[in-house]
Design a protein around this motif. Structure first.
Motif, PDB file in Angstrom:
ATOM      1  N   SER A 108      29.524  38.833  20.321  1.00  0.00           N
ATOM      2  CA  SER A 108      30.866  39.310  19.790  1.00  0.00           C
ATOM      3  C   SER A 108      31.306  40.589  20.375  1.00  0.00           C
ATOM      4  N   ILE A 109      31.457  40.605  21.906  1.00  0.00           N
ATOM      5  CA  ILE A 109      31.880  41.949  22.506  1.00  0.00           C
ATOM      6  C   ILE A 109      33.393  42.019  22.464  1.00  0.00           C
ATOM      7  N   PRO A 110      34.075  42.994  22.168  1.00  0.00           N
ATOM      8  CA  PRO A 110      35.411  42.859  22.499  1.00  0.00           C
ATOM      9  C   PRO A 110      35.774  42.897  24.109  1.00  0.00           C
ATOM     10  N   GLN A 111      36.975  42.575  24.446  1.00  0.00           N
ATOM     11  CA  GLN A 111      36.942  42.388  26.007  1.00  0.00           C
ATOM     12  C   GLN A 111      37.013  43.608  26.865  1.00  0.00           C
ATOM     13  N   ASN A 112      36.081  44.479  26.376  1.00  0.00           N
ATOM     14  CA  ASN A 112      35.558  45.630  27.169  1.00  0.00           C
ATOM     15  C   ASN A 112      34.844  45.255  28.417  1.00  0.00           C
ATOM     16  N   ARG A 113      35.588  45.530  29.784  1.00  0.00           N
ATOM     17  CA  ARG A 113      34.852  45.077  30.851  1.00  0.00           C
ATOM     18  C   ARG A 113      34.536  46.041  32.014  1.00  0.00           C
ATOM     19  N   LEU A 114      33.199  46.193  32.326  1.00  0.00           N
ATOM     20  CA  LEU A 114      32.857  47.275  33.354  1.00  0.00           C
ATOM     21  C   LEU A 114      32.161  46.413  34.501  1.00  0.00           C
ATOM     22  N   PHE A 115      33.261  46.594  35.677  1.00  0.00           N
ATOM     23  CA  PHE A 115      32.799  45.924  36.837  1.00  0.00           C
ATOM     24  C   PHE A 115      31.959  47.069  37.918  1.00  0.00           C
ATOM     25  N   TYR A 116      30.726  46.730  37.885  1.00  0.00           N
ATOM     26  CA  TYR A 116      29.943  47.538  38.760  1.00  0.00           C
ATOM     27  C   TYR A 116      29.673  47.201  40.160  1.00  0.00           C
ATOM     28  N   LEU A 117      30.365  47.761  41.333  1.00  0.00           N
ATOM     29  CA  LEU A 117      30.403  47.370  42.847  1.00  0.00           C
ATOM     30  C   LEU A 117      29.234  47.759  43.712  1.00  0.00           C
ATOM     31  N   ALA A 118      27.968  47.216  43.297  1.00  0.00           N
ATOM     32  CA  ALA A 118      26.872  47.557  44.219  1.00  0.00           C
ATOM     33  C   ALA A 118      26.940  46.618  45.283  1.00  0.00           C
ATOM     34  N   ILE A 119      27.781  46.549  46.312  1.00  0.00           N
ATOM     35  CA  ILE A 119      28.028  45.586  47.232  1.00  0.00           C
ATOM     36  C   ILE A 119      28.372  46.474  48.342  1.00  0.00           C
ATOM     37  N   ALA A 120      28.417  45.754  49.726  1.00  0.00           N
ATOM     38  CA  ALA A 120      28.710  46.608  50.812  1.00  0.00           C
ATOM     39  C   ALA A 120      30.165  47.048  50.684  1.00  0.00           C
ATOM     40  N   PRO A 121      30.476  48.318  51.348  1.00  0.00           N
ATOM     41  CA  PRO A 121      31.926  48.835  51.193  1.00  0.00           C
ATOM     42  C   PRO A 121      32.808  47.880  51.540  1.00  0.00           C
ATOM     43  N   GLU A 122      32.683  46.895  52.627  1.00  0.00           N
ATOM     44  CA  GLU A 122      33.707  46.168  53.148  1.00  0.00           C
ATOM     45  C   GLU A 122      34.106  45.165  52.102  1.00  0.00           C
ATOM     46  N   LEU A 123      33.301  44.824  51.018  1.00  0.00           N
ATOM     47  CA  LEU A 123      33.725  43.882  49.800  1.00  0.00           C
ATOM     48  C   LEU A 123      34.528  44.637  48.564  1.00  0.00           C
ATOM     49  N   PHE A 124      34.677  46.032  48.944  1.00  0.00           N
ATOM     50  CA  PHE A 124      35.112  46.725  47.585  1.00  0.00           C
ATOM     51  C   PHE A 124      36.876  46.040  47.419  1.00  0.00           C
ATOM     52  N   GLU A 125      37.384  46.010  48.434  1.00  0.00           N
ATOM     53  CA  GLU A 125      38.762  45.534  48.490  1.00  0.00           C
ATOM     54  C   GLU A 125      38.856  44.116  48.057  1.00  0.00           C
ATOM     55  N   PRO A 126      38.160  43.115  48.733  1.00  0.00           N
ATOM     56  CA  PRO A 126      38.519  41.749  48.292  1.00  0.00           C
ATOM     57  C   PRO A 126      38.182  41.460  46.846  1.00  0.00           C
ATOM     58  N   VAL A 127      37.004  42.125  46.451  1.00  0.00           N
ATOM     59  CA  VAL A 127      36.522  41.831  45.098  1.00  0.00           C
ATOM     60  C   VAL A 127      37.608  42.398  44.020  1.00  0.00           C
ATOM     61  N   THR A 128      38.210  43.676  44.424  1.00  0.00           N
ATOM     62  CA  THR A 128      39.303  43.938  43.292  1.00  0.00           C
ATOM     63  C   THR A 128      40.437  43.290  43.295  1.00  0.00           C
ATOM     64  N   PHE A 129      40.727  42.920  44.454  1.00  0.00           N
ATOM     65  CA  PHE A 129      41.967  41.957  44.574  1.00  0.00           C
ATOM     66  C   PHE A 129      41.728  40.514  44.147  1.00  0.00           C
ATOM     67  N   HIS A 130      40.520  39.966  44.209  1.00  0.00           N
ATOM     68  CA  HIS A 130      40.349  38.791  43.781  1.00  0.00           C
ATOM     69  C   HIS A 130      40.235  38.686  42.015  1.00  0.00           C
ATOM     70  N   LEU A 131      39.736  39.808  41.413  1.00  0.00           N
ATOM     71  CA  LEU A 131      39.591  40.097  40.222  1.00  0.00           C
ATOM     72  C   LEU A 131      40.884  39.885  39.334  1.00  0.00           C
ATOM     73  N   GLN A 132      41.892  41.006  40.162  1.00  0.00           N
ATOM     74  CA  GLN A 132      42.988  40.619  39.510  1.00  0.00           C
ATOM     75  C   GLN A 132      43.892  39.328  39.785  1.00  0.00           C
ATOM     76  N   GLN A 133      43.740  38.803  40.848  1.00  0.00           N
ATOM     77  CA  GLN A 133      44.307  37.420  41.025  1.00  0.00           C
ATOM     78  C   GLN A 133      43.840  36.210  40.174  1.00  0.00           C
ATOM     79  N   SER A 134      42.325  36.531  39.884  1.00  0.00           N
ATOM     80  CA  SER A 134      41.754  35.428  38.926  1.00  0.00           C
ATOM     81  C   SER A 134      42.410  35.502  37.425  1.00  0.00           C
ATOM     82  N   GLY A 135      43.023  36.646  37.059  1.00  0.00           N
ATOM     83  CA  GLY A 135      43.223  36.895  35.654  1.00  0.00           C
ATOM     84  C   GLY A 135      42.066  37.544  34.852  1.00  0.00           C
ATOM     85  N   ILE A 136      40.883  37.753  35.816  1.00  0.00           N
ATOM     86  CA  ILE A 136      39.775  38.229  34.984  1.00  0.00           C
ATOM     87  C   ILE A 136      40.179  39.849  34.381  1.00  0.00           C
ATOM     88  N   LEU A 137      41.080  40.312  34.966  1.00  0.00           N
ATOM     89  CA  LEU A 137      41.621  41.851  34.268  1.00  0.00           C
ATOM     90  C   LEU A 137      42.587  41.626  33.256  1.00  0.00           C
TER      91      LEU A 137
END
Ligand SMILES: NC(=O)C1=CN([C@@H]2O[C@H](COP(=O)(O)OP(=O)(O)OC[C@H]3O[C@@H](n4cnc5c(N)ncnc54)[C@H](OP(=O)(O)O)[C@@H]3O)[C@@H](O)[C@H]2O)C=CC1
Ligand SMILES: O=C1O[C@H](COP(=O)(O)O)[C@@H](O)[C@H](O)[C@H]1O
Length: 492
Positions: A108-137
Motif C-alpha cells: 500500500s505504498i503511494p507512487q513515491n519512487r526513489l531511484f538510487y543509482l549505485a552504478i558506474a557513472p557512464e550508466l547514469f545517462e542511459p538509466v535516466t533516459f530509459h526510466l523516462q522512456q519506459s513510463g516508470i516516471l
C-alpha cells in the motif's frame, strides 16, 4: 517526516550496496526510522531469484551491519524484491515497472519512487533516459534520484551529465551524494560554530591564523585502479569531500536552517576561493605525490606503480596538499591547507583551527607560547579537542599546553550512525541539505580543473613518498613557507 516510498536500487548486486546501502537500510529499520510503507526493488544485470537476492542481502548484513539478524529480520527482508535488467535495454524496463507496481500494491505504498543509482557513472545517462522512456516516471507521487560520485570527470563532462539528467529530473529531485556530508562531525561543524558563544565571535581572520583539513588513508587503490588511475587524489577527494568540508568551516551563517539557505552559503564560499590558473602559481600552492614501496604497521606495501591494473609509468597523484585562500572579509589572509592521500601512516580525518598568537608580553615574552588549537575529529573519533595554555603543575614558572577532549563515540554502547544512514534517511524525507547542488559541483570543478591540467602537462612536479609516511617532504615545506607545520593527527 519519513514518507512512504519504494526505493529502486540500481547496482543492487554491487560493492556499494553490499558494504554500505543494505547495512544503512537495516540500521534505519532497526531504529524504526524507515516508513512503515517501504520496500526495496533491487536491480542488477545478473539473473537472480528473489530468494537468492534476499540471501545476498543477508550476507551483507552479517558482514557489514551494526545490528545482527534478529527478530525484526523477517519483516525487513520480506520488503526486498529483485529485477534483472540491462540498463541499456529499454525493453527490460517493463518488467521493472510491473514489479514496482506489484510492490506498491502489496505494501500500500503511494507512487513515491526513489531511484538510487549505485552504478558506474557512464550508466547514469542511459538509466535516466530509459526510466523516462519506459513510463516508470509517469506516476502520481513524487520521484527522486540519488546519484553516486563521481559527478563528471571535469567541468564539461559534469555539465553534459547534468544536462541529460535535468531533462528527466528537476534540480530539487536530484540528490548528489557526497558521503562526507553524512558524517556526524562534518554535520557538527555548523553546530560547533553557530551554537557556541565561545567560537562564533572568533571564527574569522581576526583570531584564526590558519585552517588545516586532513584526510589520510592507509588503504591503496583496493581493486579500483581502473577508476583511480584516471582520477587521482585531486578529483577523487578534493573536488568533492575536501572542498565540501572547507565550505562547512568557512560559510556564513545561513538565513535559515533550510537546504537552499545552507547551500547558498556554501556556494558563496566556493565562489570566493581564489582560483589558481598560472602554472607557476599552481606549483607554489600545490604539492602532489605518488607512493613508492614502504611499510605500514610492520607490513610491506608495494609502490603505486606496482599495484594491479595501474599503468607502470603512471603519473597519477595518490597524494595532494594545497593552499587555498578565500577572498572575502571573514577569511582574507587566512590560508586553508588541505591534504589527502593513500597509503599514509594512519587513517584519519580532521579539521584543525589554529588561533593567532597573543602579543609577546606577560606569559608570552618569548613569543613561543603554543597557539590555541581546536581539532574537529571526524575519523576515527567523533570528537573535539581544544588546546589551551596553563601553568605546569610541577613547575609553576612554566606555561604548558593542556588539552580538553570530548569523544562522542567513546562512550560504551554508543554507536554513531554511519554517513549513509543519515543520507538515505534524508533522501527518503526529501531533505537535500547534505547533498551537493549543481552549482556547488560546477564551481568545485572550476577550482580543480586548471590544477588537473597543470598536472597533466607536467608543470607541477610529481614527488614520491614512502608508503607509511605522511606524504612527500615538499608538503611540509608548503606550510613551512608561512612559519607553520602540519598539526599531527590523532595518535601520530
Ligand atoms: N564501492 C564503493 O565503496 C563506492 C562506490 N561509489 C560509486 O558507486 C557506484 C557503484 O560502485 P560499486 O558498487 O563499487 O560498483 P560495482 O562494480 O561493484 O557494481 C556495479 C553494479 O552495477 C550493475 N551493472 C553494471 N552494468 C549494468 C548494466 N548494464 N545493467 C544493469 N546493471 C548493471 C552491476 O550488476 P551485476 O553485478 O549484476 O552485473 C552491479 O550491481 C559507482 O558510481 C562508484 O563510483 C562511490 C563511493 C564509494
Ligand atoms: O569517496 C571516496 O572516499 C573514500 C574515503 O572515504 P572514508 O569515508 O573512508 O574516509 C576513498 O577511499 C575513496 O577513494 C573515495 O572515492
Amino acid at each position: 517526516m519519513t514518507e512512504a516510498a519504494t526505493m529502486i536500487l540500481f547496482g543492487a548486486t554491487g560493492d556499494l550496496a553490499k558494504r554500505k546501502l543494505f547495512p544503512a537500510l537495516y540500521s534505519l529499520f532497526q531504529e524504526n526510522q524507515l516508513p512503515q510503507q517501504f520496500a526495496v526493488v533491487g536491480v542488477g544485470r545478473r539473473t537472480l531469484s528473489r530468494e537468492a537476492f534476499q540471501t545476498h542481502v543477508k550476507s551483507s548484513i552479517e558482514s557489514f551491519a551494526r545490528y545482527s539478524v534478529n527478530e525484526k529480520w523477517p519483516d525487513f527482508i520480506s520488503r526486498f524484491y529483485y529485477v534483472s535488467l540491462d540498463i541499456q535495454e529499454l525493453g527490460d524496463y517493463q518488467t521493472l515497472l510491473h514489479t514496482i507496481k506489484t510492490v506498491e500494491h502489496d505494501y500500500s505504498i503511494p507512487q513515491n519512487r526513489l531511484f538510487y543509482l549505485a552504478i558506474a557513472p557512464e550508466l547514469f545517462e542511459p538509466v535516466t533516459f530509459h526510466l523516462q522512456q519506459s513510463g516508470i516516471l509517469r506516476q502520481r507521487g513524487w520521484k527522486r534520484v540519488v546519484i553516486e560520485k563521481p559527478f563528471g570527470h571535469d567541468l564539461p563532462s559534469a555539465e553534459a551529465l547534468n544536462k541529460e539528467i535535468s531533462q528527466v529530473f528537476t534540480e530539487e529531485e536530484i540528490y548528489r551524494i557526497d558521503h562526507y556530508l553524512g558524517k556526524e562531525m562534518v554535520q557538527n561543524i555548523e553546530v560547533i560554530r553557530f551554537a557556541n558563544t565561545l567560537f562564533e565571535p572568533v571564527w574569522n581572520n581576526q583570531y584564526i591564523s590558519n585552517v588545516q583539513i586532513t584526510s589520510s588513508e592507509v588503504v591503496g587503490v583496493e581493486g579500483r585502479a581502473g577508476y583511480y588511475d584516471q582520477a587521482g587524489a585531486l578529483r577523487d577527494m578534493v573536488q568533492n569531500h575536501m572542498l565540501q568540508m572547507m565550505t562547512m568551516v568557512a560559510m556564513e551563517p545561513p538565513s535559515r536552517l533550510k537546504p537552499e539557505a545552507v547551500r547558498d552559503e556554501k556556494v558563496k564560499v566556493l565562489r570566493s576561493i581564489r582560483r589558481l590558473h598560472q602554472a607557476d602559481e599552481i606549483a607554489r600552492h600545490v604539492v602532489r605525490g605518488q607512493y613508492v614501496a614502504g611499510e605500514i604497521n610492520g607490513e610491506v606495501m608495494k609502490g603505486y606503480r606496482e599495484e594491479e591494473k595501474v599503468n607502470p609509468n603512471s603519473q597519477t597523484e595518490t597524494f595532494v596538499a594545497l593552499k587555498f585562500h578565500i577572498d572575502n572579509f571573514r577569511w582574507a589572509g587566512v590560508p586553508f591547507y588541505i591534504r589527502t592521500g593513500k597509503r599514509l601512516a594512519k587513517k584519519a580525518t580532521e579539521v584543525i583551527i589554529q588561533f593567532k598568537q597573543l602579543p609577546p608580553l606577560y606569559f608570552n615574552q618569548s613569543g613561543q607560547l603554543d597557539p590555541n588549537v581546536l581539532v574537529i575529529r571526524i575519523y576515527p573519533e567523533n570528537g573535539l579537542h581544544l588546546k589551551l595554555n596553563l601553568r605546569q603543575p610541577d613547575n609553576m614558572d612554566k606555561i604548558a599546553p593542556v588539552s580538553m577532549s570530548f569523544t562522542q563515540n567513546g562512550s560504551p554502547g554508543f554507536h554513531s550512525p554511519e554517513a549513509y544512514e543519515r543520507l538515505v534517511k534524508d533522501c527518503i524525507e526529501g531533505n537535500s541539505t547534505y547533498f551537493t547542488r549543481w552549482d556547488e559541483v560546477a564551481l568545485a570543478w572550476k577550482i580543480v580543473d586548471p590544477i588537473v591540467q597543470a598536472f597533466e602537462t607536467g608543470e607541477v612536479p610529481l614527488y614520491t613518498y614512502k608508503a607509511g609516511s605522511w606524504g612527500p617532504a615538499e608538503a611540509d615545506q608548503l606550510v613551512a613557507q608561512e612559519g607553520l607545520k602540519w598539526w599531527p593527527v590523532l595518535g601520530q
